[in-house]
Design a protein around this motif. Sequence first.
Motif, PDB file in Angstrom:
ATOM      1  N   VAL A   1      -5.073   0.262   2.313  1.00  0.00           N
ATOM      2  CA  VAL A   1      -5.209   0.960   1.029  1.00  0.00           C
ATOM      3  C   VAL A   1      -6.081   2.204   1.188  1.00  0.00           C
ATOM      4  O   VAL A   1      -5.747   3.282   0.681  1.00  0.00           O
ATOM      5  CB  VAL A   1      -5.791   0.007  -0.029  1.00  0.00           C
ATOM      6  N   ALA A   2      -7.209   2.084   1.890  1.00  0.00           N
ATOM      7  CA  ALA A   2      -8.082   3.245   2.091  1.00  0.00           C
ATOM      8  C   ALA A   2      -7.401   4.320   2.931  1.00  0.00           C
ATOM      9  O   ALA A   2      -7.511   5.518   2.639  1.00  0.00           O
ATOM     10  CB  ALA A   2      -9.391   2.797   2.750  1.00  0.00           C
ATOM     11  N   ALA A   3      -6.691   3.909   3.981  1.00  0.00           N
ATOM     12  CA  ALA A   3      -6.023   4.883   4.848  1.00  0.00           C
ATOM     13  C   ALA A   3      -4.909   5.615   4.106  1.00  0.00           C
ATOM     14  O   ALA A   3      -4.804   6.850   4.168  1.00  0.00           O
ATOM     15  CB  ALA A   3      -5.458   4.173   6.078  1.00  0.00           C
ATOM     16  N   GLN A   4      -4.064   4.865   3.404  1.00  0.00           N
ATOM     17  CA  GLN A   4      -2.978   5.498   2.657  1.00  0.00           C
ATOM     18  C   GLN A   4      -3.512   6.293   1.468  1.00  0.00           C
ATOM     19  O   GLN A   4      -2.980   7.360   1.137  1.00  0.00           O
ATOM     20  CB  GLN A   4      -1.997   4.431   2.165  1.00  0.00           C
ATOM     21  N   GLY A   5      -4.568   5.784   0.820  1.00  0.00           N
ATOM     22  CA  GLY A   5      -5.111   6.480  -0.342  1.00  0.00           C
ATOM     23  C   GLY A   5      -5.703   7.828  -0.001  1.00  0.00           C
ATOM     24  O   GLY A   5      -5.559   8.788  -0.763  1.00  0.00           O
ATOM     25  N   GLN A   6      -6.375   7.942   1.139  1.00  0.00           N
ATOM     26  CA  GLN A   6      -6.950   9.221   1.526  1.00  0.00           C
ATOM     27  C   GLN A   6      -5.863  10.269   1.754  1.00  0.00           C
ATOM     28  O   GLN A   6      -5.989  11.421   1.308  1.00  0.00           O
ATOM     29  CB  GLN A   6      -7.782   9.050   2.798  1.00  0.00           C
ATOM     30  N   LEU A   7      -4.773   9.886   2.401  1.00  0.00           N
ATOM     31  CA  LEU A   7      -3.663  10.824   2.585  1.00  0.00           C
ATOM     32  C   LEU A   7      -3.034  11.215   1.249  1.00  0.00           C
ATOM     33  O   LEU A   7      -2.663  12.376   1.034  1.00  0.00           O
ATOM     34  CB  LEU A   7      -2.605  10.195   3.490  1.00  0.00           C
TER      35      LEU A   7
ATOM     36  N   ALA B   1      -0.236  -2.500  -7.827  1.00  0.00           N
ATOM     37  CA  ALA B   1       0.058  -1.308  -7.019  1.00  0.00           C
ATOM     38  C   ALA B   1       0.505  -0.151  -7.900  1.00  0.00           C
ATOM     39  O   ALA B   1       0.105   1.004  -7.680  1.00  0.00           O
ATOM     40  CB  ALA B   1       1.134  -1.639  -5.984  1.00  0.00           C
ATOM     41  N   LEU B   2       1.326  -0.435  -8.904  1.00  0.00           N
ATOM     42  CA  LEU B   2       1.760   0.620  -9.823  1.00  0.00           C
ATOM     43  C   LEU B   2       0.591   1.157 -10.631  1.00  0.00           C
ATOM     44  O   LEU B   2       0.487   2.371 -10.882  1.00  0.00           O
ATOM     45  CB  LEU B   2       2.842   0.074 -10.757  1.00  0.00           C
ATOM     46  N   TYR B   3      -0.298   0.267 -11.054  1.00  0.00           N
ATOM     47  CA  TYR B   3      -1.469   0.724 -11.803  1.00  0.00           C
ATOM     48  C   TYR B   3      -2.347   1.619 -10.926  1.00  0.00           C
ATOM     49  O   TYR B   3      -2.821   2.671 -11.370  1.00  0.00           O
ATOM     50  CB  TYR B   3      -2.281  -0.468 -12.309  1.00  0.00           C
ATOM     51  N   LEU B   4      -2.598   1.212  -9.673  1.00  0.00           N
ATOM     52  CA  LEU B   4      -3.467   2.005  -8.800  1.00  0.00           C
ATOM     53  C   LEU B   4      -2.868   3.389  -8.543  1.00  0.00           C
ATOM     54  O   LEU B   4      -3.595   4.389  -8.519  1.00  0.00           O
ATOM     55  CB  LEU B   4      -3.688   1.264  -7.478  1.00  0.00           C
ATOM     56  N   ARG B   5      -1.565   3.446  -8.375  1.00  0.00           N
ATOM     57  CA  ARG B   5      -0.918   4.747  -8.156  1.00  0.00           C
ATOM     58  C   ARG B   5      -1.119   5.664  -9.357  1.00  0.00           C
ATOM     59  O   ARG B   5      -1.471   6.839  -9.200  1.00  0.00           O
ATOM     60  CB  ARG B   5       0.572   4.514  -7.899  1.00  0.00           C
ATOM     61  N   ASP B   6      -0.919   5.157 -10.562  1.00  0.00           N
ATOM     62  CA  ASP B   6      -1.129   5.958 -11.766  1.00  0.00           C
ATOM     63  C   ASP B   6      -2.603   6.315 -11.939  1.00  0.00           C
ATOM     64  O   ASP B   6      -2.943   7.445 -12.313  1.00  0.00           O
ATOM     65  CB  ASP B   6      -0.636   5.192 -12.996  1.00  0.00           C
ATOM     66  N   HIS B   7      -3.480   5.348 -11.679  1.00  0.00           N
ATOM     67  CA  HIS B   7      -4.904   5.576 -11.890  1.00  0.00           C
ATOM     68  C   HIS B   7      -5.442   6.659 -10.956  1.00  0.00           C
ATOM     69  O   HIS B   7      -6.194   7.547 -11.403  1.00  0.00           O
ATOM     70  CB  HIS B   7      -5.657   4.260 -11.663  1.00  0.00           C
ATOM     71  N   VAL B   8      -5.081   6.607  -9.697  1.00  0.00           N
ATOM     72  CA  VAL B   8      -5.558   7.615  -8.749  1.00  0.00           C
ATOM     73  C   VAL B   8      -5.041   9.004  -9.142  1.00  0.00           C
ATOM     74  O   VAL B   8      -5.790   9.990  -9.139  1.00  0.00           O
ATOM     75  CB  VAL B   8      -5.109   7.246  -7.322  1.00  0.00           C
TER      76      VAL B   8
ATOM     77  N   PRO C   1       0.807  -1.229   0.000  1.00  0.00           N
ATOM     78  CA  PRO C   1       0.000   0.000   0.000  1.00  0.00           C
ATOM     79  C   PRO C   1       0.839   1.277   0.000  1.00  0.00           C
ATOM     80  O   PRO C   1       0.399   2.302  -0.536  1.00  0.00           O
ATOM     81  CB  PRO C   1      -0.833  -0.124   1.289  1.00  0.00           C
ATOM     82  N   GLN C   2       2.030   1.241   0.576  1.00  0.00           N
ATOM     83  CA  GLN C   2       2.879   2.424   0.555  1.00  0.00           C
ATOM     84  C   GLN C   2       3.467   2.676  -0.839  1.00  0.00           C
ATOM     85  O   GLN C   2       3.793   3.812  -1.176  1.00  0.00           O
ATOM     86  CB  GLN C   2       3.993   2.285   1.583  1.00  0.00           C
ATOM     87  N   VAL C   3       3.597   1.632  -1.640  1.00  0.00           N
ATOM     88  CA  VAL C   3       4.008   1.821  -3.032  1.00  0.00           C
ATOM     89  C   VAL C   3       2.889   2.508  -3.812  1.00  0.00           C
ATOM     90  O   VAL C   3       3.123   3.432  -4.595  1.00  0.00           O
ATOM     91  CB  VAL C   3       4.369   0.467  -3.677  1.00  0.00           C
ATOM     92  N   ALA C   4       1.643   2.063  -3.610  1.00  0.00           N
ATOM     93  CA  ALA C   4       0.510   2.682  -4.297  1.00  0.00           C
ATOM     94  C   ALA C   4       0.305   4.128  -3.869  1.00  0.00           C
ATOM     95  O   ALA C   4      -0.202   4.939  -4.652  1.00  0.00           O
ATOM     96  CB  ALA C   4      -0.761   1.874  -4.015  1.00  0.00           C
ATOM     97  N   ALA C   5       0.704   4.471  -2.645  1.00  0.00           N
ATOM     98  CA  ALA C   5       0.535   5.843  -2.147  1.00  0.00           C
ATOM     99  C   ALA C   5       1.725   6.734  -2.459  1.00  0.00           C
ATOM    100  O   ALA C   5       1.718   7.909  -2.071  1.00  0.00           O
ATOM    101  CB  ALA C   5       0.293   5.824  -0.637  1.00  0.00           C
TER     102      ALA C   5
END
Length: 610
Positions: free
Chosen positions: A169-175, A128-135, A42-46
Amino acid sequence: MIVGAGFAGYRTARTLARAARGRAEITLLNPTDYFLYLPLLPQVAAGILEPRRVTVSLTGTLPDVRLVLGEADRIDLDGRTVHYTGPEGEAGTLAYDRLVLAAGSVNKLLPIPGVAEHAHGFRGLPEALYLRDHVTRQVELAATAGDAAQRAARCTFVVVGAGYTGTEVAAQGQLFTDALVRSHLLRKGMRPRWMLLDIAERVLPELDERLSRTADRVLRERGVDVRMGTSVKEATRDGVLLTDGEYVETRSLVWCVGVRPDPLAASLGLPMERGRLLVEPTLRVPGRPEVFACGDAAAVPDLENPGQYTPMTAQHAWRQGKVAGHNIAASLTGGTLRPYRHKDLGFVVDLGGVKAAANPLGIPLSGLPAGAVTRGYHLAAMPGNRVRVAADWLLDAVLPRQAVQLGLVRSWAVPLDTASPELARVPGAGERTPATHDSGPRAAGPGAPAEGDGRTVLGGGGGEDTSRTITAPTPEPVRTEPASRRVEEVSGADAPAAGSAVGGGGGEDTSRTITAPTPEPVKSGPAKNRPGPEPAKNQPGGEPAKNQPGGEPARSRPAAEPAGGRPGPERARNRPDREAAEKGSRPERVGHEPAPGPVRRHDTPAKGDQ
């Protein structure tokens, strides 16, 4: 022979290598050349950690272990062999005296309409890389959207599953999204919305209630919309329909409902327990003394709780790998096999920033102390990259995150229904067979041709694209030279029949230029605009055009237009009489899929090659 290099497989290989001290040949079969430390994904996605920080080189940390890249397709227990497919599509077979099945797990699917098509999992580095780019992309598109409803939909992110992964994922994504809108003038006023759904009654239902309450409080204070007792009823391209009847417009659906054992275990035909291979407390398979299993693929009896099996967690897999390595060494030397026992040391959940929930040795912690314990545990548990991870944490504390989308992983490359979440899908590369792996229908990439449609096919196996271009017969040139002369083929081999394929498969490109028979020479003298002894400009059969193999085909042909710089057929301007005759014999490239790059020769030139 060890199948899989997750927590269980990696620990087994390391323990066995230290015990053997070079007296045993240890082979590790894995699709990638690294061990992935999943808790930090999750820290990679964030954007906190770079992708390589959570990967540990197998060859660098296991020097006494032979690494074979590939995915296991079938295991022959009677013949003691493992059949696998390599990264470039090649098939191979490995023999063994002892086998350790540590294949791990894949995304768990539920029969909900639209989920397999529109949701993405979170089990591997490509996801994780896709989610980071997508967000990042959704926030950037929302900033320039003129419609308020569209802007709100792009800023809404739905996470299904409130277990370890979904909560983090939700916690890191919100930040992460708050930081994206805070530092940009055009994005001020936008409020990204993260939703966390689960049918359970509370967040982190598998943990102690005090940890659950801590995590729930932190998420709600941060702005996450936590909804327990609610899940997704149907997913569409533009939103999700919830079980309570509400329709939420969103472009982002993250599926974290849990995992299921790799279907490879079920293909063995041995006793199973909910998709996991039943084993003895010593991790040995009953009736097969040469086969061991551990990790998510094995149902290991819980000796601390009789009648139950150990849960599918990284902590259990890591400890079971150590026992498996010891017991294999004992089985080779006549030693005593030890049963797997565990003692609960507590759990840690990283909630981003300095917030966390932890209960080391049963002591409940929250806030800054829990954050320090959580990060200290991860540094101690990682088998490598500790200094790099600590450096990234320090830099993230003092520097803003880089909000860029690299576009390295596309949506179609990380389907939810896959037997290989650790690998991004390559166009044209096949999945493991459904008979062995219950991976569901194969999702084709953009522009991927249907079977037998004759279009250009890109991709071989594993990361290397091999191109096959289907071309129509070359028109007959009008020439005055002897009929015996013909254009030399690029490959130097005999020309195939008209309409055959140019290029080979399996990673090696061999190109052939298809030519038609040369007509009899014209006896009369050359007329205006008619080719005489010298071939007319842009006509085939004369001097080959620059950078074109074997002469330039006509330009009025219904062939696909090649990419710039690629040798291929061009259209003739004044030859419409051949279009109708050739239309039935020539397949056309359909859609907007770009043509492949230049054909590269890898074979040894034969005599007469140009």
